[in-house]
Design a protein around this motif. Structure first.
Motif, PDB file in Angstrom:
ATOM      1  N   MET A   1      16.820  77.769  36.859  1.00 19.45           N
ATOM      2  CA  MET A   1      16.766  78.217  35.478  1.00 19.45           C
ATOM      3  C   MET A   1      18.086  77.868  34.782  1.00 19.45           C
ATOM      4  O   MET A   1      19.156  78.043  35.342  1.00 19.45           O
ATOM      5  CB  MET A   1      16.523  79.726  35.414  1.00 19.45           C
ATOM      6  CG  MET A   1      16.495  80.266  33.993  1.00 19.45           C
ATOM      7  SD  MET A   1      16.081  81.999  33.855  1.00 19.45           S
ATOM      8  CE  MET A   1      14.353  81.931  34.212  1.00 19.45           C
ATOM      9  N   GLN A   2      17.976  77.375  33.572  1.00 19.21           N
ATOM     10  CA  GLN A   2      19.140  76.998  32.755  1.00 19.21           C
ATOM     11  C   GLN A   2      19.978  78.226  32.431  1.00 19.21           C
ATOM     12  O   GLN A   2      19.447  79.268  32.075  1.00 19.21           O
ATOM     13  CB  GLN A   2      18.655  76.357  31.455  1.00 19.21           C
ATOM     14  CG  GLN A   2      19.739  75.881  30.538  1.00 19.21           C
ATOM     15  CD  GLN A   2      20.357  74.583  31.007  1.00 19.21           C
ATOM     16  OE1 GLN A   2      19.714  73.767  31.634  1.00 19.21           O
ATOM     17  NE2 GLN A   2      21.600  74.385  30.703  1.00 19.21           N
ATOM     18  N   LYS A   3      21.297  78.104  32.559  1.00 21.71           N
ATOM     19  CA  LYS A   3      22.231  79.172  32.178  1.00 21.71           C
ATOM     20  C   LYS A   3      23.278  78.599  31.240  1.00 21.71           C
ATOM     21  O   LYS A   3      23.609  77.418  31.322  1.00 21.71           O
ATOM     22  CB  LYS A   3      22.930  79.762  33.401  1.00 21.71           C
ATOM     23  CG  LYS A   3      22.041  80.570  34.303  1.00 21.71           C
ATOM     24  CD  LYS A   3      22.857  81.205  35.399  1.00 21.71           C
ATOM     25  CE  LYS A   3      21.990  82.068  36.285  1.00 21.71           C
ATOM     26  NZ  LYS A   3      22.793  82.707  37.342  1.00 21.71           N
ATOM     27  N   ALA A   4      23.800  79.437  30.362  1.00 22.59           N
ATOM     28  CA  ALA A   4      24.861  79.013  29.446  1.00 22.59           C
ATOM     29  C   ALA A   4      25.850  80.148  29.242  1.00 22.59           C
ATOM     30  O   ALA A   4      25.469  81.320  29.208  1.00 22.59           O
ATOM     31  CB  ALA A   4      24.269  78.588  28.106  1.00 22.59           C
ATOM     32  N   ILE A   5      27.095  79.761  29.084  1.00 23.30           N
ATOM     33  CA  ILE A   5      28.186  80.689  28.797  1.00 23.30           C
ATOM     34  C   ILE A   5      28.956  80.109  27.615  1.00 23.30           C
ATOM     35  O   ILE A   5      29.256  78.921  27.592  1.00 23.30           O
ATOM     36  CB  ILE A   5      29.169  80.817  29.983  1.00 23.30           C
ATOM     37  CG1 ILE A   5      28.466  81.233  31.274  1.00 23.30           C
ATOM     38  CG2 ILE A   5      30.329  81.748  29.640  1.00 23.30           C
ATOM     39  CD1 ILE A   5      28.010  82.653  31.319  1.00 23.30           C
ATOM     40  N   ALA A   6      29.281  80.937  26.640  1.00 19.61           N
ATOM     41  CA  ALA A   6      30.105  80.496  25.514  1.00 19.61           C
ATOM     42  C   ALA A   6      31.435  81.229  25.585  1.00 19.61           C
ATOM     43  O   ALA A   6      31.480  82.451  25.770  1.00 19.61           O
ATOM     44  CB  ALA A   6      29.405  80.789  24.189  1.00 19.61           C
ATOM     45  N   LEU A   7      32.501  80.460  25.437  1.00 17.87           N
ATOM     46  CA  LEU A   7      33.853  81.017  25.458  1.00 17.87           C
ATOM     47  C   LEU A   7      34.493  80.876  24.093  1.00 17.87           C
ATOM     48  O   LEU A   7      34.237  79.910  23.371  1.00 17.87           O
ATOM     49  CB  LEU A   7      34.723  80.272  26.475  1.00 17.87           C
ATOM     50  CG  LEU A   7      34.284  80.304  27.923  1.00 17.87           C
ATOM     51  CD1 LEU A   7      35.184  79.401  28.753  1.00 17.87           C
ATOM     52  CD2 LEU A   7      34.321  81.720  28.458  1.00 17.87           C
ATOM     53  N   LYS A   8      35.365  81.817  23.773  1.00 15.98           N
ATOM     54  CA  LYS A   8      36.173  81.727  22.560  1.00 15.98           C
ATOM     55  C   LYS A   8      37.632  81.792  22.993  1.00 15.98           C
ATOM     56  O   LYS A   8      38.023  82.641  23.787  1.00 15.98           O
ATOM     57  CB  LYS A   8      35.865  82.878  21.603  1.00 15.98           C
ATOM     58  CG  LYS A   8      36.716  82.818  20.345  1.00 15.98           C
ATOM     59  CD  LYS A   8      36.408  83.947  19.404  1.00 15.98           C
ATOM     60  CE  LYS A   8      37.275  83.817  18.157  1.00 15.98           C
ATOM     61  NZ  LYS A   8      37.065  84.934  17.255  1.00 15.98           N
ATOM     62  N   ALA A  26      19.766  80.792  26.927  1.00 14.91           N
ATOM     63  CA  ALA A  26      20.720  79.715  27.215  1.00 14.91           C
ATOM     64  C   ALA A  26      20.471  78.523  26.305  1.00 14.91           C
ATOM     65  O   ALA A  26      21.415  77.931  25.781  1.00 14.91           O
ATOM     66  CB  ALA A  26      20.607  79.298  28.684  1.00 14.91           C
ATOM     67  N   GLU A  27      19.199  78.183  26.117  1.00 15.37           N
ATOM     68  CA  GLU A  27      18.866  77.074  25.226  1.00 15.37           C
ATOM     69  C   GLU A  27      19.327  77.357  23.800  1.00 15.37           C
ATOM     70  O   GLU A  27      19.831  76.464  23.117  1.00 15.37           O
ATOM     71  CB  GLU A  27      17.360  76.812  25.263  1.00 15.37           C
ATOM     72  CG  GLU A  27      16.905  76.234  26.584  1.00 15.37           C
ATOM     73  CD  GLU A  27      15.403  76.072  26.672  1.00 15.37           C
ATOM     74  OE1 GLU A  27      14.722  76.041  25.620  1.00 15.37           O
ATOM     75  OE2 GLU A  27      14.900  75.970  27.813  1.00 15.37           O
ATOM     76  N   LYS A  28      19.168  78.593  23.345  1.00 12.55           N
ATOM     77  CA  LYS A  28      19.600  78.968  21.994  1.00 12.55           C
ATOM     78  C   LYS A  28      21.128  78.884  21.878  1.00 12.55           C
ATOM     79  O   LYS A  28      21.657  78.409  20.869  1.00 12.55           O
ATOM     80  CB  LYS A  28      19.106  80.373  21.647  1.00 12.55           C
ATOM     81  CG  LYS A  28      19.430  80.805  20.250  1.00 12.55           C
ATOM     82  CD  LYS A  28      18.715  79.944  19.219  1.00 12.55           C
ATOM     83  CE  LYS A  28      18.973  80.449  17.820  1.00 12.55           C
ATOM     84  NZ  LYS A  28      18.389  79.570  16.801  1.00 12.55           N
ATOM     85  N   ILE A  29      21.840  79.337  22.881  1.00 14.21           N
ATOM     86  CA  ILE A  29      23.304  79.266  22.878  1.00 14.21           C
ATOM     87  C   ILE A  29      23.749  77.809  22.740  1.00 14.21           C
ATOM     88  O   ILE A  29      24.626  77.483  21.933  1.00 14.21           O
ATOM     89  CB  ILE A  29      23.897  79.903  24.161  1.00 14.21           C
ATOM     90  CG1 ILE A  29      23.681  81.424  24.137  1.00 14.21           C
ATOM     91  CG2 ILE A  29      25.386  79.560  24.309  1.00 14.21           C
ATOM     92  CD1 ILE A  29      23.956  82.112  25.462  1.00 14.21           C
TER      93      ILE A  29
END
Length: 82
Positions: A1-8, A26-29
């Motif tokens: 399954m696709q995973k995503a992390i966003a960093l600032k 994750a797709e939306k991110i």
């Protein structure tokens, strides 16, 4: 399954987790990142480590070097004049 992390990263503190998710989230991110010209970097191992953190949490010191290299690369690409 696709995973995503966003960093600032604001240069005052360590990078923080600002979004994380799997599947459709994750797709939306990633879609929002692309729409805002935010560089995407694929590293399943790093995503697995970062996914254990909570939203708003700073990355641990053990990941500083890995994340710093990605940030430096993103800045280099952004500032490169073709």
């Amino acid at each position: 399954m696709q995973k995503a992390i966003a960093l600032k990263y604001d240069y005052d503190t360590a990078p923080k987790i600002v979004a994380k998710g799997s599947g459709a989230l994750a797709e939306k991110i990633m879609e929002v990142a692309k729409e805002n010209d935010v560089m995407l970097h694929q590293s399943p191992e790093l995503v697995e480590m970062l996914s254990t953190l909570e939203l708003g949490e700073e990355i641990p010191e053990s990941l500083y070097l890995a994340v710093a290299e990605i940030i430096a690369f993103a800045h280099q690409i952004k500032n490169h004049r073709w």
